[in-house]
Scaffold this active site. Structure first.
Site, PDB file in Angstrom:
ATOM      1  CD  GLU A 111     -24.445  31.975 110.463  1.00 17.86           C
ATOM      2  OE1 GLU A 111     -25.369  31.529 111.256  1.00 17.86           O
ATOM      3  OE2 GLU A 111     -24.438  32.514 109.621  1.00 17.86           O
TER       4      GLU A 111
ATOM      5  CG  ASP B  96     -32.569  29.305 111.478  1.00 15.59           C
ATOM      6  OD1 ASP B  96     -31.933  28.585 111.026  1.00 15.59           O
ATOM      7  OD2 ASP B  96     -32.566  30.350 111.989  1.00 15.59           O
TER       8      ASP B  96
END
Length: 632
Positions: free
Chosen positions: A561, A366
């Site tokens: 991340e 996503d």
């Protein structure tokens, strides 16, 4: 050599001189002298030079103060001048995993009760209808944690119910156990940053490294929590938040279970039987239910049920699509958004868009142009490779631990051969619909349009990891896909061509070029090794670890991340920002699967390359320029 210093005074002096931008970090962006004279308590001066070593000093001072040393501390010079790979790896093993460990008990809730995702007055905890002990336990905490409000979930959790609690989002209960009369939560590891919940596929990748780092108790806790989710929520959840109740994540339970028992030299067949039974139940009821995630052609898709708007996204995430429909229906934007969110408007096309959006979130990707407004129509390469792996894992576990025959809790019999046949059937379908022989590549298949996609993503390599490819397919895949996806800092999530030109109508998405992600790298490395592509693996591992190491050295230990693998930086401008970069003094646990990729990568990287990594030798010097090769 031990340096005896006043930690608070030294920290203040160091920040005053070197932290020019005032962010309580020392990075290459700070334009200080990059040379600090550390005054010891005996008056001796010890000089430290360079961004990396000064940032190490800053971290060591902060750690010492955190441990309660206010006026006197003993700092090891060896820690300040430690080689980058050793420092990063040891920080992950000894500090970051602990920072990221959570439990759904009193101790754990105290860590997350002021979670930034909670905007309402109460901190809601949702408990399955049939877990009476959990309901009683959480209610017993209210006196000490008065912000808690405990709610019982209905027996049947429908999309309508999930919509009804969209303004009361909260955490979902996980596995509890008793130890010496005290209720405790089974531990799990969170990604980091704003993510204070247990995520499905993140947990698998984190577990790969947790086993390397000899933290098997955490892996066992993750397995227990997976089992709890399947038994009580019907699936392994996207994460244990209430708005994820109708959404799962990529299936890795069989891999986690298999790798755990292999690492532990396992003999507890009762425990293994329970977990295998649960994994089979998940496979049959989550993934193989006809008309949901199983399509008529025998292959699978991601399909997250839900109604209307996806509420957990940040403000403005769906601005373009909502504006389009507001204009189409000639309703002012704010009024349109309010009415649509509250189901006062019936717009099937927009509902379908959000079904695809939920499904791409279920995929873990996503977001990506590969899936926007089409995810639920695709038999994806990644999902079908993962389910092939389930089938072969079940066969192997049954053959090795149960002598070829396994009975589930309902006395249904399974043999290893039964699962091997299912795997072969799936492989035949994948070869027929997802494999493009002319291009030597796998592509997703749009079963609504009855045609393959032409979007090339890093997930093209999943069949290598699942050991789904023939030897010839593997050779073609590496020959054809790797040159298109390999970048200076590792493998990109997609090709630039597949992403398309970035425009207002086609915005940059975080799971597309030029960004690289840890799970893709880890699966690709293992897949390549399984087909004996040793040199290719070493190069890809080096490129990725160099990217992480260089950013950590230059930016106060930052482990982010995701990374831009083309420009080789964590400083990016895309949706959701970059978790793991917002901290003071010491990285707050790094980022879960990024930590994992570092530990796993170091475990398979040859010593000669680790030495080059500590010297931060540019990968293009060692392996040749990516851009030059593409030009040639």
């Amino acid at each position: 050599m031990k340096l005896q210093i006043n930690p608070i005074a030294t920290l203040k002096a160091l920040l005053s001189q070197e932290d020019v931008d005032g962010d309580k970090k020392i990075t290459i962006e700070d334009e200080g002298p990059k040379k600090f004279e550390l005054i010891q308590t005996n008056g001796a001066i010890f000089t430290i030079e360079g961004t990396y070593f000064l940032s190490n000093l800053l971290q060591e001072l902060a750690l010492s103060i955190k441990q309660g040393n206010k006026t006197m501390a003993s700092i090891s010079a060896a820690d300040i001048f430690e080689k980058p790979t050793q420092r990063i790896s040891q920080s992950i093993r000894n500090i970051y995993w602990d920072d990221l460990t959570r439990t759904m008990d009193k101790k754990g809730l105290q860590k997350v009760i002021h979670d930034e995702k909670v905007t309402q007055d109460y901190f809601y905890i949702y408990v399955p209808y049939n877990d009476k002990k959990a309901y009683e336990y959480y209610n017993s905490l209210i006196k000490e944690l008065p912000k808690i409000k405990v709610e019982i979930l209905p027996k049947e959790i429908s999309p309508e119910f999930v919509l009804s609690i969209s303004d009361k989002s909260g955490l979902l209960a996980l596995a509890l156990y008793e130890k010496e009369g005290i209720t405790q939560g089974q531990p799990f590891v969170v990604p980091g940053g704003r993510f204070n919940e247990m995520y499905g596929w993140d947990s698998y990748f984190e577990s790969v490294a947790l086993l390397i780092d000899e933290k098997s108790n955490l892996v066992k806790g993750i397995i227990e929590n997976f089992e709890y989710q399947i038994k009580h929520y019907g699936k392994i959840l996207n994460a244990n938040r209430s708005y994820y109740l109708t959404r799962t994540q990529p299936p890795f339970f069989s891999s986690l279970l298999k790798e755990y028992v292999e690492a532990m030299d396992f003999t507890d067949l009762t425990w293994l039987s329970e977990k295998l039974n649960t994994a089979i139940h998940e496979y049959e009821n989550v993934w193989m239910a006809q008309g949901k995630r199983l399509t008529s052609n025998g292959l699978n898709r991601y399909f997250a049920e839900g109604i209307g708007y996806v509420f957990e996204t940040e403000e403005g995430h769906f601005k373009e699509i909502m504006e389009y429909y507001a204009n189409k229906h000639q309703i002012p934007m704010k009024e349109f958004e309010h009415k649509y969110k509250n189901r006062e408007l019936h717009i099937p096309e927009l509902d379908a868009y959000f079904t695809h959006d939920r499904s791409l979130r279920e995929s873990g990707h996503d977001t990506t142009n590969r899936f926007v407004n089409k995810c639920a129509d695709l038999n994806t390469v990644d999902l079908n490779a993962l389910l092939y792996k389930y089938e072969t894992d079940f066969a192997e576990l049954i053959q090795i631990y149960f002598k070829g025959n396994f009975s589930d809790e309902n006395s249904k019999e399974y043999t290893g051969d039964y699962w091997l046949k299912k795997a072969q059937d799936r492989r035949n379908r994948i070869d027929a619909l997802l494999w493009n022989e002319a291009e030597g590549l796998y592509f997703d298949f749009d079963f609504q349009l009855n045609q393959p996609s032409n979007f090339l993503a890093a997930t093209v390599f999943y069949p290598l990891w699942a050991k789904l490819c023939s030897t010839q397919q593997a050779k073609l895949l590496v020959k054809n896909a790797l040159p298109l996806l390999k970048c200076k800092g590792g493998v990109a999530s997609s090709t630039k061509k597949s992403r398309g030109e970035v425009t207002k109508e086609n915005p940059q998405r975080q799971w597309d070029y030029p960004f690289g992600w840890a799970p893709h790298q880890m699966l690709i490395w293992k897949g390549l090794l399984q087909y004996n592509f040793i040199d290719e693996t070493q190069e890809l591992v080096y490129r990725w670890l160099w990217l992480i190491t260089k950013n950590a050295v230059d930016y106060n230990g930052t482990i982010a991340e995701k990374y831009d693998v083309v420009n080789c930086t964590h400083i990016i401008d895309t949706e959701y920002g970059n978790v793991g970069t917002n901290f003071e003094y010491i990285p707050n646990g790094g980022f879960g699967w990024m930590n994992a990729s570092y530990q796993y990568g170091l475990s398979i990287l040859e010593k000669k390359w680790i030495e080059k990594l500590n010297e931060l030798t540019d990968p293009d010097i060692l392996f040749g320029s990516i851009e030059k090769k593409k030009e040639d």
